[in-house]
Design a protein around this motif. Structure first.
Motif, PDB file in Angstrom:
ATOM      1  N   VAL A 103     -35.842 105.566 -10.820  1.00 29.85           N
ATOM      2  CA  VAL A 103     -34.604 106.277 -11.155  1.00 29.85           C
ATOM      3  C   VAL A 103     -33.580 105.348 -11.809  1.00 29.85           C
ATOM      4  O   VAL A 103     -32.741 105.794 -12.592  1.00 29.85           O
ATOM      5  N   LYS A 104     -33.643 104.064 -11.492  1.00 32.36           N
ATOM      6  CA  LYS A 104     -32.674 103.120 -12.071  1.00 32.36           C
ATOM      7  C   LYS A 104     -32.849 102.969 -13.574  1.00 32.36           C
ATOM      8  O   LYS A 104     -31.948 102.478 -14.264  1.00 32.36           O
ATOM      9  N   TYR A 105     -33.997 103.377 -14.085  1.00 29.53           N
ATOM     10  CA  TYR A 105     -34.252 103.269 -15.521  1.00 29.53           C
ATOM     11  C   TYR A 105     -34.046 104.590 -16.260  1.00 29.53           C
ATOM     12  O   TYR A 105     -34.271 104.647 -17.476  1.00 29.53           O
ATOM     13  N   PHE A 106     -33.613 105.633 -15.568  1.00 28.54           N
ATOM     14  CA  PHE A 106     -33.415 106.926 -16.220  1.00 28.54           C
ATOM     15  C   PHE A 106     -32.426 106.835 -17.392  1.00 28.54           C
ATOM     16  O   PHE A 106     -32.711 107.364 -18.472  1.00 28.54           O
ATOM     17  N   PRO A 107     -31.253 106.191 -17.226  1.00 29.47           N
ATOM     18  CA  PRO A 107     -30.341 106.081 -18.373  1.00 29.47           C
ATOM     19  C   PRO A 107     -30.933 105.280 -19.532  1.00 29.47           C
ATOM     20  O   PRO A 107     -30.647 105.572 -20.697  1.00 29.47           O
ATOM     21  N   LEU A 108     -31.755 104.283 -19.232  1.00 31.12           N
ATOM     22  CA  LEU A 108     -32.386 103.507 -20.290  1.00 31.12           C
ATOM     23  C   LEU A 108     -33.379 104.365 -21.072  1.00 31.12           C
ATOM     24  O   LEU A 108     -33.521 104.216 -22.291  1.00 31.12           O
ATOM     25  N   ILE A 109     -34.048 105.272 -20.387  1.00 26.77           N
ATOM     26  CA  ILE A 109     -34.925 106.217 -21.077  1.00 26.77           C
ATOM     27  C   ILE A 109     -34.100 107.083 -22.027  1.00 26.77           C
ATOM     28  O   ILE A 109     -34.573 107.486 -23.093  1.00 26.77           O
ATOM     29  N   GLY A 110     -32.854 107.340 -21.639  1.00 23.61           N
ATOM     30  CA  GLY A 110     -31.958 108.083 -22.515  1.00 23.61           C
ATOM     31  C   GLY A 110     -31.748 107.388 -23.843  1.00 23.61           C
ATOM     32  O   GLY A 110     -31.593 108.053 -24.885  1.00 23.61           O
ATOM     33  N   TRP A 111     -31.736 106.053 -23.851  1.00 21.99           N
ATOM     34  CA  TRP A 111     -31.649 105.309 -25.111  1.00 21.99           C
ATOM     35  C   TRP A 111     -32.818 105.641 -26.029  1.00 21.99           C
ATOM     36  O   TRP A 111     -32.654 105.827 -27.230  1.00 21.99           O
ATOM     37  N   ILE A 112     -34.001 105.695 -25.445  1.00 22.83           N
ATOM     38  CA  ILE A 112     -35.209 105.969 -26.235  1.00 22.83           C
ATOM     39  C   ILE A 112     -35.165 107.380 -26.807  1.00 22.83           C
ATOM     40  O   ILE A 112     -35.462 107.598 -27.985  1.00 22.83           O
ATOM     41  N   VAL A 113     -34.783 108.341 -25.968  1.00 22.20           N
ATOM     42  CA  VAL A 113     -34.688 109.734 -26.425  1.00 22.20           C
ATOM     43  C   VAL A 113     -33.641 109.846 -27.535  1.00 22.20           C
ATOM     44  O   VAL A 113     -33.847 110.551 -28.536  1.00 22.20           O
ATOM     45  N   ALA A 114     -32.518 109.152 -27.369  1.00 26.18           N
ATOM     46  CA  ALA A 114     -31.460 109.189 -28.381  1.00 26.18           C
ATOM     47  C   ALA A 114     -31.930 108.580 -29.698  1.00 26.18           C
ATOM     48  O   ALA A 114     -31.618 109.098 -30.778  1.00 26.18           O
ATOM     49  N   ALA A 115     -32.669 107.479 -29.622  1.00 23.17           N
ATOM     50  CA  ALA A 115     -33.163 106.830 -30.836  1.00 23.17           C
ATOM     51  C   ALA A 115     -34.125 107.750 -31.590  1.00 23.17           C
ATOM     52  O   ALA A 115     -34.050 107.865 -32.824  1.00 23.17           O
ATOM     53  N   ILE A 116     -34.997 108.397 -30.849  1.00 16.70           N
ATOM     54  CA  ILE A 116     -35.958 109.310 -31.477  1.00 16.70           C
ATOM     55  C   ILE A 116     -35.246 110.533 -32.044  1.00 16.70           C
ATOM     56  O   ILE A 116     -35.625 111.052 -33.093  1.00 16.70           O
ATOM     57  N   SER A 117     -34.197 110.973 -31.379  1.00 17.48           N
ATOM     58  CA  SER A 117     -33.432 112.130 -31.855  1.00 17.48           C
ATOM     59  C   SER A 117     -32.564 111.768 -33.055  1.00 17.48           C
ATOM     60  O   SER A 117     -32.340 112.611 -33.939  1.00 17.48           O
ATOM     61  N   GLY A 118     -32.064 110.543 -33.078  1.00 24.85           N
ATOM     62  CA  GLY A 118     -31.169 110.144 -34.156  1.00 24.85           C
ATOM     63  C   GLY A 118     -31.866 109.893 -35.474  1.00 24.85           C
ATOM     64  O   GLY A 118     -31.291 110.156 -36.544  1.00 24.85           O
TER      65      GLY A 118
END
Length: 270
Positions: free
Chosen positions: A35-50
């Motif tokens: 769970v501590k890495y959930f926000p970091l996964i958000g970086w990956i999702v954002a990069a793919i979305s951007g």
């Protein structure tokens, strides 16, 4: 280091449909720690979305670019959070008791409330994302570097996906998990609360994007935290805590609230 990598890839495997190395597995213990890495996964999702936004915005149109960005995010996560939001809409829209709400939430079929909720949240996300590029100062005198021109938009995207994924982690810390563990996709994550150390690690990637923006944008986090805990309080009132679907709904609502706050801060405060 290898253990931490396994925990990170476990988080990626849980929240997305991205391929992970073979040494990553579905270990319940690693999933609890992930769970501590959930926000970091958000970086990956954002990069793919951007990325598709930049491509389609340059060669086709802004509207198509935003639609492509949303679709890319959905494909990356497998509509994981959107599915939770839709189930919450169905359950709390059609259930009037704790037992009925939990029963509806476990039903794999999508009802009217869920369909309407999905349409509403995707429509709102489209409109909010459409407003963000208009407040990018670099578009007035653009450079040849498209990443530089849209850096505020991309930073907002990264911050939104990471902050919104931090909110479920906070809720897990302060509220109790309910529902039948054997019937929930969040069972391994919910068996124990995140530690203070895990919260601190999770907060770092959520806060890093703000180091490259005006400090006023930090005000958006206050509203997002309020919205997330208001939802958590509502869930506790009706079912005594949260479920995996409730966490998905919190992520989606937090993301929308973040975009809205960023637009308001851009327009009226900065």
């Amino acid at each position: 280091m290898k253990k931490e990598l396994r925990i990170f890839f476990t988080a990626m495997m849980f929240l997305t449909r991205l391929p992970v190395p073979r040494f990553a597995d579905h270990s319940p213990d690693y999933l609890e720690r992930s769970v501590k890495y959930f926000p970091l996964i958000g970086w990956i999702v954002a990069a793919i979305s951007g990325f598709p936004f930049l491509v389609f915005n340059k060669y086709i149109s802004e509207d198509i670019a935003i639609a492509a960005s949303i679709i890319a995010g959905i494909l990356t996560t497998g509509a994981f959070h959107e599915d939770g939001f839709a189930d919450v809409c169905d359950a709390f829209g059609g259930g009037w008791t704790k037992e009925k709400i939990l029963l509806i939430m476990k039903d794999s079929r999508l009802g009217s409330y869920g369909v309407i909720g999905m349409i509403a949240i995707l429509f709102c996300k489209f409109l909010l994302l459409k407003e963000l590029p208009k407040f990018t100062p670099d578009l007035q005198n653009p450079s040849l570097n498209i990443f530089y021109n849209y850096r505020y938009f991309l930073l907002t995207l990264i911050a939104a996906h990471s902050v919104s994924r931090l909110m479920p982690v906070l809720v897990m810390r302060f509220y109790d998990y309910v529902s039948d563990p054997d019937g929930s996709k969040s069972k391994p994550v919910a068996t124990r609360k995140p530690t203070i150390g895990a919260l601190l690690v999770a907060a770092i990637p959520a806060l890093v994007p703000f180091a490259f923006m005006s400090w006023q944008f930090l005000l958006a986090i206050i509203t997002v935290v309020y919205a997330a805990f208001s939802l958590a309080k509502y869930f506790k009132k009706w079912i005594g805590g949260y479920t995996g679907d409730c966490l998905g709904a919190i992520q989606q609502v937090s993301e929308l609230c973040f975009y809205l706050c960023m637009i308001i801060i851009w327009r009226y405060i900065i």
